[in-house]
Design a protein around this motif. Structure first.
Motif, PDB file in Angstrom:
ATOM      1  N   SER A  52      -9.482   9.432   3.054  1.00 42.97           N
ATOM      2  CA  SER A  52     -10.030   8.081   2.990  1.00 42.97           C
ATOM      3  C   SER A  52     -11.051   7.989   1.854  1.00 42.97           C
ATOM      4  O   SER A  52     -11.962   8.814   1.782  1.00 42.97           O
ATOM      5  N   PRO A  53     -10.932   6.975   0.987  1.00 41.28           N
ATOM      6  CA  PRO A  53     -11.934   6.822  -0.076  1.00 41.28           C
ATOM      7  C   PRO A  53     -13.348   6.626   0.460  1.00 41.28           C
ATOM      8  O   PRO A  53     -14.303   7.184  -0.093  1.00 41.28           O
ATOM      9  N   LEU A 435      -3.040   6.337   7.248  1.00 46.72           N
ATOM     10  CA  LEU A 435      -3.342   5.922   5.882  1.00 46.72           C
ATOM     11  C   LEU A 435      -2.263   6.442   4.937  1.00 46.72           C
ATOM     12  O   LEU A 435      -1.990   7.640   4.891  1.00 46.72           O
ATOM     13  N   THR A 436      -1.649   5.539   4.192  1.00 50.38           N
ATOM     14  CA  THR A 436      -0.622   5.924   3.231  1.00 50.38           C
ATOM     15  C   THR A 436      -1.242   6.079   1.844  1.00 50.38           C
ATOM     16  O   THR A 436      -2.328   5.546   1.577  1.00 50.38           O
ATOM     17  N   PRO A 437      -0.578   6.781   0.935  1.00 50.44           N
ATOM     18  CA  PRO A 437      -1.099   6.870  -0.431  1.00 50.44           C
ATOM     19  C   PRO A 437      -1.295   5.502  -1.080  1.00 50.44           C
ATOM     20  O   PRO A 437      -2.296   5.282  -1.775  1.00 50.44           O
ATOM     21  N   ALA A 438      -0.348   4.584  -0.853  1.00 50.77           N
ATOM     22  CA  ALA A 438      -0.469   3.249  -1.449  1.00 50.77           C
ATOM     23  C   ALA A 438      -1.687   2.514  -0.899  1.00 50.77           C
ATOM     24  O   ALA A 438      -2.438   1.870  -1.648  1.00 50.77           O
ATOM     25  N   MET A 441      -4.855   3.927  -2.425  1.00 48.88           N
ATOM     26  CA  MET A 441      -5.060   3.424  -3.786  1.00 48.88           C
ATOM     27  C   MET A 441      -5.678   2.028  -3.756  1.00 48.88           C
ATOM     28  O   MET A 441      -6.595   1.716  -4.525  1.00 48.88           O
ATOM     29  N   GLU A 442      -5.190   1.184  -2.859  1.00 49.31           N
ATOM     30  CA  GLU A 442      -5.749  -0.162  -2.722  1.00 49.31           C
ATOM     31  C   GLU A 442      -7.203  -0.097  -2.269  1.00 49.31           C
ATOM     32  O   GLU A 442      -8.051  -0.873  -2.731  1.00 49.31           O
ATOM     33  N   GLU A 443      -7.499   0.839  -1.354  1.00 45.85           N
ATOM     34  CA  GLU A 443      -8.873   0.982  -0.875  1.00 45.85           C
ATOM     35  C   GLU A 443      -9.802   1.471  -1.982  1.00 45.85           C
ATOM     36  O   GLU A 443     -10.959   1.049  -2.068  1.00 45.85           O
ATOM     37  N   ILE A 444      -9.320   2.355  -2.836  1.00 44.87           N
ATOM     38  CA  ILE A 444     -10.134   2.821  -3.961  1.00 44.87           C
ATOM     39  C   ILE A 444     -10.541   1.642  -4.835  1.00 44.87           C
ATOM     40  O   ILE A 444     -11.717   1.506  -5.225  1.00 44.87           O
ATOM     41  N   SER A 469      -2.027  10.250  -7.252  1.00 46.68           N
ATOM     42  CA  SER A 469      -0.994   9.926  -8.246  1.00 46.68           C
ATOM     43  C   SER A 469      -0.078  11.122  -8.509  1.00 46.68           C
ATOM     44  O   SER A 469       1.144  10.966  -8.677  1.00 46.68           O
ATOM     45  N   SER A 470      -0.638  12.302  -8.520  1.00 48.38           N
ATOM     46  CA  SER A 470       0.149  13.483  -8.891  1.00 48.38           C
ATOM     47  C   SER A 470       0.832  14.172  -7.706  1.00 48.38           C
ATOM     48  O   SER A 470       1.774  14.954  -7.910  1.00 48.38           O
TER      49      SER A 470
END
Length: 472
Positions: A52-53, A435-438, A441-444, A469-470
């Protein structure tokens, strides 16, 4: 020998089923709070976990630091052994509100008994947050009690530590928080009788005896209903962390839960919807928060005249509407948590229940096998969630020992961790999404836009974004 184990967790996020421990710290003391041992375990990030960010910028454990730790399986086995050492009383600050259940799922996920630290080998649990509530209310002179900018009191450990110089170092570092918690406990234990009383609230037999002595305040077709003053941080500073409650019985499907109707709740009379659904009913287990005090004048007098008036109005309404009160009691006594279909193995602890003796024996053999022989021990397990968890232990912690079945399971699981298109994310036992990677990313992006970040926090988010991303 009895001992206290003060502990704290820093985690990848707040989801108890899907997130993981990143740091476990603990200090073991004797019963006089003299330090005996201390531990500080950093846990390597699992390949399937999406941090989690917000958690990342709070505890400041970045991806690079995570990778320096030991694997989750070995860390959790060590933690399990520490908490199950004979005579251990495990406790921390809000541990029964968060950390203990987080550990329970970590134990479950790694095929370790999830409940033995609560009762076996003379072990038990406490929590310093509900103790702090009682000292704040009834023995405040031992501490400086911090307030927020709006004047409200706060019981956050970080603020208490700052106001009373309990520990040095960065808040939300697990070891610093443990040191602050232990220092707080030493302040409280100096008040001998008070400490003995509050400690008794975490003993199931003592708690049950105290509740049995509460006076009856109301009678209905269901029997006699005792009342008391429930204390707890959940009620908030506005309610002075306490509320008058009326006993309405015990849960039928969950034998360890007693039920308490909040008596100063305006929604009982004036709320909308079915009365049994709009009232505030609190579930309490013996020996666990929240603490219920007898309705003595020195406790009741802490309630405002307006709240006391609401109590009397609600009791009069219950007396005048016996059928509605019976509906409230019946609804909450019979309530069952809804079952979620196709629940993932990581989160099925409560829904699947206890392991059979045969499954326990296979898990014990799996633990004894060691990494190089775990795949063979896994093959002896029947298809089901136990074998699935054993498979995940291998691909999460020992990919070098994985066989074809484990590799295929990893590929399939990672596709669920990172769903594509309209495919929904996994959900936990409460129906909350993983929590998904997508989504991370939105939370970041949202955190960067809405939160004032310092340089280190900005770098941590950059690092997290690059990792997502990687790797996904």
């Amino acid at each position: 020998m009895k001992s206290y184990l003060f502990y704290d967790l820093e985690t990848s996020g707040l989801n108890k089923s899907f997130d993981q421990i990143l740091q476990f710290a603990a200090i073991r003391t004797d019963m006089h709070l003299k330090e005996l041992e201390r531990y500080n375990i950093v846990v390597s990030l699992r390949p399937d976990v999406v941090p989690s960010p917000m958690a990342t910028i709070t505890h400041r454990i970045g991806i690079e630091k995570c990778m320096e730790g030991i694997c989750e399986y070995e860390a959790v086995r060590h933690i399990h052994a520490l908490m199950n050492r004979e005579g251990t009383i495990s406790l921390g600050y809000n541990t029964l509100g968060f950390d203990d259940e987080f550990l329970r799922f970590a134990f479950h996920r790694n095929l370790l008994p999830p409940y033995t630290h609560q009762w076996a080998n003379g072990c038990s649990r406490m929590d310093l947050l509900p103790i702090t509530v009682l000292y704040h209310l009834y023995k405040p002179e031992g501490l400086t009690w911090p307030r927020l900018e709006d004047g409200r009191s706060t019981l956050k450990l970080e603020k208490l530590s700052q106001a009373n110089a309990l520990a040095e170092g960065q808040a939300h570092d697990a070891l610093v928080d443990v040191e602050a918690t232990l220092a707080l406990a030493r302040r409280f234990m100096a008040e001998g009788k008070m400490w003995e009383y509050v400690a008794g609230s975490f003993n199931k037999k003592e708690d049950a005896l105290r509740l049995a002595k509460l006076p009856v305040r109301h009678e209905s077709s269901a029997g006699q209903h005792a009342w008391g003053i429930m204390t707890g941080s959940r009620f908030g500073a506005e309610a002075a962390y306490q509320a008058p409650v009326l006993a309405i019985g015990e849960s039928l499907p969950y034998k360890n839960q007693t039920l308490w109707l909040r008596l100063d709740d305006e929604a009982l009379i004036n709320g909308e919807g079915a009365v049994e659904e709009r009232v505030w009913v609190i579930r309490k287990r013996m020996g666990e928060p929240n603490v219920i005090l007898p309705p003595l004048d020195r406790f009741v007098s802490r309630l405002t005249p307006e709240r006391l008036a609401q109590v009397e109005e609600n009791l009069a309404w219950l007396k005048a509407h016996p059928d509605e009160f019976a509906r409230i009691i019946r609804h909450h006594r019979e309530f069952r948590y809804p079952e979620i279909p196709n629940l993932d193995a990581d989160t099925c602890l409560y829904q699947n229940g206890f392991l059979s003796k045969a499954e326990e024996a296979l898990c014990a053999k799996f633990h004894r096998a060691g990494p190089d022989a775990m795949a063979e021990a896994m093959q002896a397990m029947a298809p089901g969630h136990v074998r699935e968890l054993a498979t995940r232990i291998l691909f999460r912690n020992y990919p070098e020992f994985s066989d074809e079945e484990v590799f295929e399971a990893f590929e399939t699981f990672m596709a669920r961790v990172h769903p594509q298109g309209e495919e929904p994310p996994m959900v936990d036992f409460r129906g909350d999404a993983r929590l998904t990677p997508a989504a991370a990313m939105e939370e970041i992006a949202r955190v960067r836009a809405e939160v004032s970040l310092d340089e280190e926090q900005g770098q941590l988010l950059d690092e997290l974004e690059g990792y997502l991303s990687s790797n996904f």
